[in-house]
Scaffold this motif. Structure first.
Motif, PDB file in Angstrom:
ATOM      1  N   ASN A 260      -9.094   1.786   4.367  1.00 23.87           N
ATOM      2  CA  ASN A 260      -9.618   0.516   3.881  1.00 23.87           C
ATOM      3  C   ASN A 260     -11.056   0.724   3.414  1.00 23.87           C
ATOM      4  OD1 ASN A 260      -9.893   0.617   7.020  1.00 23.87           O
ATOM      5  ND2 ASN A 260     -11.519  -0.764   6.352  1.00 23.87           N
TER       6      ASN A 260
ATOM      7  N   TYR B  29      -4.722  -4.482  -5.383  1.00 23.42           N
ATOM      8  CA  TYR B  29      -5.606  -4.142  -4.266  1.00 23.42           C
ATOM      9  C   TYR B  29      -6.953  -4.823  -4.461  1.00 23.42           C
ATOM     10  CZ  TYR B  29      -2.154  -0.435  -3.641  1.00 23.42           C
ATOM     11  OH  TYR B  29      -0.978   0.255  -3.477  1.00 23.42           O
TER      12      TYR B  29
ATOM     13  N   GLY C 252       0.791  -1.231   0.000  1.00 21.73           N
ATOM     14  CA  GLY C 252       0.000   0.000   0.000  1.00 21.73           C
ATOM     15  C   GLY C 252       0.815   1.269   0.000  1.00 21.73           C
TER      16      GLY C 252
ATOM     17  N   GLN D 146       0.904  -2.537  -8.143  1.00 28.58           N
ATOM     18  CA  GLN D 146       0.475  -3.140  -6.889  1.00 28.58           C
ATOM     19  C   GLN D 146      -0.994  -3.554  -6.993  1.00 28.58           C
ATOM     20  OE1 GLN D 146       2.713  -3.471  -4.126  1.00 28.58           O
ATOM     21  NE2 GLN D 146       4.129  -2.871  -5.743  1.00 28.58           N
TER      22      GLN D 146
ATOM     23  N   LEU E 286      -6.846   2.885  -0.218  1.00 28.49           N
ATOM     24  CA  LEU E 286      -6.665   1.482  -0.584  1.00 28.49           C
ATOM     25  C   LEU E 286      -5.566   0.792   0.215  1.00 28.49           C
ATOM     26  CD1 LEU E 286      -6.849   1.795  -4.489  1.00 28.49           C
ATOM     27  CD2 LEU E 286      -8.629   0.924  -2.968  1.00 28.49           C
ATOM     28  N   LYS E 287      -4.965   1.482   1.147  1.00 27.24           N
ATOM     29  CA  LYS E 287      -3.758   0.991   1.824  1.00 27.24           C
ATOM     30  C   LYS E 287      -3.918  -0.426   2.373  1.00 27.24           C
ATOM     31  CE  LYS E 287      -0.512   2.165   5.540  1.00 27.24           C
ATOM     32  NZ  LYS E 287       0.705   2.307   4.745  1.00 27.24           N
TER      33      LYS E 287
ATOM     34  N   GLN F 149      -6.133  -2.568   1.671  1.00 27.09           N
ATOM     35  CA  GLN F 149      -6.740  -3.489   0.703  1.00 27.09           C
ATOM     36  C   GLN F 149      -5.673  -4.203  -0.123  1.00 27.09           C
ATOM     37  OE1 GLN F 149     -10.027  -2.564   2.400  1.00 27.09           O
ATOM     38  NE2 GLN F 149     -10.084  -3.992   0.706  1.00 27.09           N
ATOM     39  N   HIS F 150      -4.412  -3.905   0.145  1.00 26.59           N
ATOM     40  CA  HIS F 150      -3.322  -4.523  -0.617  1.00 26.59           C
ATOM     41  C   HIS F 150      -3.369  -6.046  -0.454  1.00 26.59           C
ATOM     42  CE1 HIS F 150       0.709  -5.396  -2.115  1.00 26.59           C
ATOM     43  NE2 HIS F 150       0.749  -4.163  -2.597  1.00 26.59           N
TER      44      HIS F 150
END
Length: 469
Positions: free
Chosen positions: A442, A254, A193, A252, A455-456, A458-459
């Motif tokens: 989240n 998510y 994230g 990345q 989105l941190k 949700q990685h």
């Protein structure tokens, strides 16, 4: 269900269970006859074969991952990220929660409050509390106010948490003693994230574009193959399906839960949220409060009181909207929310609740009377006043918000991963309400979320895919 126990004192929550019931199941339409899945519900453990999907990290911008041989993959949050089996700082055996901390431990605070009225605070504190560093006075004004506040809420927190812990022990959700729980210390992914806030900061340099031509929402479709980063940063992104989608951003991945919406942006780019034209019945706010540890760590940018006051909450709030603000244990911030922020937003303060953090054994993660940090955080709840008639209609059949409640849970080891409030607040709003979280890290099904790190958590590195053998 995220609620393990509901008592008069508050709720005992299972944060991990809440995440895993959000429906993190992805499916590939090519794996079904006619491209239609047999069910959109969350599959049981191991219900699908993992997809051998082609990498979409080489697609410029961000993409929705599709294709593969299998039909479904279910993701669960990493259990070890909630493996808080021992306190961060152990309390003395006689102060452990399940042994009913003796009221005599309040003596120091009582003496402190009594002598403070005589102006002899420094003297008594120098006797009671060892100092780590030299300073002109034992306590500054902020620390004195924090001690006074703690003395007022301590009994409510202690007794209420004890009742909820006992409920957790009876149900088997909590287990004691901590020494028998074992388990390895969790390893937090270092780069999961990362870069979201920096991306939002860079986006401020881009032209805002023509307001009239700007799209208000981008719906993630089954056949979507690419979504430019600028589109992601300039409008609300919506997953209207009944299953999760995988978003690829800057290489990345998510996970986006079903029926969720989000805006990834800096606070200076909030207009797309207003263009979304929704009014919310619940607004939860977790501002990045200014404090010394934040300045030292550079973990994230803080906002001044002036900047927080100018968040357009009145423009986003429906009549009788329930507004919930997370506040640090600094009395300066608590006073600001109650005396300045809420009146500025035309929100009437109703209650102060506390989130109490415990281990899986039912102990406070920090000693309750710790002078450095407390094992609890504050939530201030209020109602938007607005139109009186509409507010009265909205308030029908909704119970009043209690003045004080506890939310007790085992915290996630990830910094600022707050417990879910959906089930807790459901008692005080009507069904099918519109809910918004500001400064979110989240996503939740049924909620709109905004933040520069939205989105941190949700990685995919925080999740484990379950595969059918």
């Amino acid at each position: 269900m995220s609620v393990v126990g509901r008592l008069a004192a508050g709720w005992l929550l299972d944060h991990l269970s809440f995440i895993n019931r959000c429906g993190y199941e992805t499916w590939d339409s090519s794996g079904y006859p006619g491209g239609v899945p047999p069910s959109a519900s969350v599959a049981p453990t191991g219900a699908g074969r993992a997809a051998a999907t082609p990498s979409s990290s080489d697609v410029p911008g961000c993409a929705i991952e599709t294709g593969g041989e299998a039909a479904t993959t279910r993701y669960v949050f990493r259990e070890e990220l909630f493996a808080v089996s021992e306190p961060h700082i152990a309390a003395a055996p006689e102060e452990q929660l399940w042994q009913r901390c003796p009221e005599s431990s309040l003596i120091g605070l009582v003496i402190f409050l009594f002598l403070s009225s005589w102006g002899d605070v420094d003297f008594i504190c120098s006797l009671l509390i060892p100092q780590k560093r030299k300073r002109k006075g034992v306590f500054n004004q902020g620390e004195l106010e924090a001690l006074e506040y703690h003395a007022k809420v301590r009994k409510l927190i202690l007794e209420g948490t004890l009742c909820l812990v006992q409920e957790g022990l009876r149900s088997g959700f909590l287990q004691r003693p901590a020494a028998e729980l074992g388990g390895e210390r969790s390893t937090v992914p270092r780069h999961a994230g990362c870069g979201l806030a920096e991306l939002c900061d860079m986006a401020k340099q881009l032209p805002a574009g023509n307001d009239g031509a700007r799209r208000a929402v981008h719906v993630l479709g089954e056949e979507t193959s690419a979504l430019p980063e600028q589109d992601l940063l300039s409008c609300v992104t919506e997953n209207s399906s009944d299953h999760a989608r995988i978003l690829v951003l800057m290489g990345q991945k998510y996970l986006v839960p079903p029926k969720s919406r989000f805006l990834l942006s800096d606070i200076s780019r909030l207009q797309p949220l207003l263009d979304y034209k929704k009014k919310y019945d619940v607004i939860v706010i977790d501002p990045p409060w200014e404090n010394k540890s934040v300045k030292r760590s550079n973990r994230y940018s803080h906002l001044s009181s002036w900047e927080i006051k100018h968040i357009p909450v009145p423009a986003l709030a429906a009549p009788h909207c329930l507004v919930v603000t997370w506040v640090t244990n600094r009395q300066k911030h608590l006073r600001f929310v109650k005396d300045e922020l809420y009146p500025h937003w035309s929100v009437k303060t109703l209650a102060e609740w506390h989130w109490v953090k415990i281990t899986r054994a039912g102990e406070f993660v920090l000693p309750l009377d710790s002078l450095h940090k407390k094992p609890y955080e504050v939530l201030v709840l209020g109602r938007a006043e607005g139109d009186a008639k509409e507010a009265l209609r909205k308030a029908e059949d909704v119970p009043p918000v209690p003045e004080h409640q506890l939310i007790v849970s085992v915290p996630c080891v990830l910094h600022s991963h707050k417990p879910p409030l959906a089930a807790v607040l459901a008692e005080f709003v009507k069904p099918d309400t519109e809910c918004l979280e500001l400064f979110a890290r989240n996503l939740q099904p049924g909620w709109t979320s905004w933040g520069n790190e939205v989105l941190k958590f949700q990685h995919v590195d925080y999740f484990t895919p379950l595969q059918k053998e």
